[in-house]
Design an enzyme around this catalytic site. Structure first.
Site, short mmCIF file in Angstrom:
data_model
loop_
_atom_site.label_atom_id
_atom_site.label_comp_id
_atom_site.label_asym_id
_atom_site.label_seq_id
_atom_site.Cartn_x
_atom_site.Cartn_y
_atom_site.Cartn_z
N ASP A 10 -0.04 -20.62 -8.30
CA ASP A 10 -1.22 -19.82 -8.39
C ASP A 10 -2.30 -19.93 -7.27
O ASP A 10 -1.98 -20.93 -6.79
CB ASP A 10 -1.88 -20.04 -9.92
CG ASP A 10 -2.84 -18.96 -9.96
OD1 ASP A 10 -2.91 -17.85 -9.54
OD2 ASP A 10 -3.95 -19.37 -10.61
N SER A 11 -3.09 -19.26 -7.17
CA SER A 11 -4.40 -19.43 -6.33
C SER A 11 -5.23 -20.70 -6.58
O SER A 11 -6.01 -21.31 -5.95
CB SER A 11 -5.18 -18.43 -6.24
OG SER A 11 -5.97 -18.03 -7.29
N CYS A 73 0.99 -15.88 -10.90
CA CYS A 73 -0.31 -15.03 -10.46
C CYS A 73 -0.14 -13.60 -10.67
O CYS A 73 0.75 -13.06 -9.94
CB CYS A 73 -0.42 -15.36 -8.96
SG CYS A 73 -1.89 -14.78 -8.10
N GLU A 153 -12.70 -21.53 -12.20
CA GLU A 153 -12.43 -22.73 -11.38
C GLU A 153 -13.56 -23.63 -11.65
O GLU A 153 -13.39 -24.96 -11.58
CB GLU A 153 -12.54 -22.17 -9.90
CG GLU A 153 -11.34 -21.26 -9.48
CD GLU A 153 -9.90 -22.19 -9.53
OE1 GLU A 153 -9.86 -23.29 -9.10
OE2 GLU A 153 -8.95 -21.45 -9.73
N CYS A 185 -4.72 -11.58 -15.19
CA CYS A 185 -5.04 -12.41 -14.16
C CYS A 185 -4.78 -13.70 -14.93
O CYS A 185 -5.41 -13.67 -16.09
CB CYS A 185 -6.35 -12.28 -13.42
SG CYS A 185 -6.89 -13.52 -12.60
N HIS A 187 -6.03 -16.38 -14.58
CA HIS A 187 -7.27 -17.22 -15.03
C HIS A 187 -8.17 -16.70 -16.26
O HIS A 187 -8.64 -17.38 -17.03
CB HIS A 187 -8.55 -17.08 -13.80
CG HIS A 187 -8.24 -17.83 -12.48
ND1 HIS A 187 -7.09 -17.63 -11.50
CD2 HIS A 187 -8.99 -18.92 -12.00
CE1 HIS A 187 -7.11 -18.38 -10.81
NE2 HIS A 187 -8.09 -19.31 -10.77
N1 DGL Z 1 -5.16 -16.31 -10.89
C1 DGL Z 1 -4.41 -15.04 -10.11
C2 DGL Z 1 -4.11 -13.95 -10.69
O1 DGL Z 1 -3.36 -13.88 -11.70
C3 DGL Z 1 -5.44 -15.00 -8.66
C4 DGL Z 1 -6.92 -14.97 -9.01
C5 DGL Z 1 -7.59 -14.86 -7.66
O2 DGL Z 1 -7.32 -15.87 -7.03
O3 DGL Z 1 -8.34 -13.96 -7.39
O4 DGL Z 1 -4.16 -12.58 -10.28
#
Ligand code: DGL
Length: 268
Positions: A10-11, A73, A153, A185, A187
């Site tokens: 993931d990011s 992600c 984060e 997402c 996150h």
């Molecule tokens: N967690 C990621 C997603 O599911 C990326 C969020 C990001 O880096 O903007 O899209």
């Protein structure tokens, strides 16, 4: 039987919400996680940039001899899955959008659903297309919620700022009479409790993570690729920067003490 590890990326810390489900459902699997903490967020970047980042990460994970990849992600899954599958033919890649769509179809009764995600995920139309292909009566109300990523984060998921941000983004969706909201997402499940308090019990919160882990299990079973060792699988974590923060989040999301290692991902 295949005892090689599974690569997950993931990011940043978001993919840990998927790792959590993989650990629950496939406790014996060895995992190698990469969080691109130097280049987060992905959601506001172009498809070309996110594809390039993902290719570098998969090349890195391949050096760890992974047997499969989980794209934890939504931004990458929505925008780059086809091109990554093409670029890495022969390496099984599991993404999160299809499991998210299936979970949403199972949850909605009134066919009015909300999708929240990054700008990249929302504007790709990937969720909406697949939901409407499955049932063209479904109405999808979409909203990009980019501020959730830096808050997650930072570990700010249930304080006053998180609550105000949830209210600001989600009020207009609740007013549409939705009965389900897709956390599009990885996150966002970190805000599950805060979002749940705001939307109330009548709105189902759809987190694709569990269905993704089940898809991975099904794939490994069907291809005779499960790790059949009886020991709990080893987990290794890599980041491109800021490992102290990552370690803290790893502890709070997975209750796991990790010492993430920093990798110069641009080399791959
Ligand atoms: N967690 C990621 C997603 O599911 C990326 C969020 C990001 O880096 O903007 O899209």
């Amino acid at each position: 039987m295949d005892n090689r590890p599974i690569g997950v990326f993931d990011s940043g810390v978001g993919g840990l919400t998927v790792v959590k489900q993989i650990i629950k459902i496939l406790p014996n699997e060895e995992l190698v996680y990469f969080g691109d903490t130097a280049r987060v967020p992905y959601g506001s970047k172009s498809k070309e940039t996110v594809t390039k980042f993902s290719e570098q990460i998969i090349r890195f994970l391949k050096t760890k001899n992974v047997k499969a990849i989980v794209i934890a992600c939504n931004t990458v899954s929505s925008n780059c899955y086809e091109s990554l599958s093409e670029a890495f033919k022969g390496l099984p890649i599991i993404e999160v959008v299809t499991p998210g769509v299936e979970s949403c179809l199972a949850a909605t009764k009134n066919k009015r659903v909300a999708l929240i995600g990054t700008q990249g995920t929302v504007s790709s139309g990937a969720y909406e297309r697949r939901l409407k292909n499955a049932d063209n009566e479904i109405q999808v109300f979409k909203k990009a919620c980019p501020l959730f990523v830096p808050l997650a984060e930072e570990g700010w998921t249930d304080n006053e700022i998180a609550r105000l941000t949830v209210k600001e983004y989600i009020s207009e969706l609740v007013e549409k009479g939705i009965d389900s909201i897709i956390l599009g997402c990885t996150h966002y499940p970190l805000f599950k409790a805060t979002i749940g308090d705001f939307v109330g019990e009548k709105v189902a919160i759809v987190d694709p993570a569990k269905a993704t882990a089940l898809k991975l299990k099904e794939f490994l079973e069907n291809h005779n690729m499960l790790n059949e060792s009886s020991d709990e699988g080893k987990r290794r974590f890599y980041v491109s920067d800021n490992y102290a923060n990552f370690d803290k989040m790893c502890e709070s999301v997975l209750h796991y003490t990790c010492k993430a290692e920093k990798v110069d991902i641009e080399k791959y």
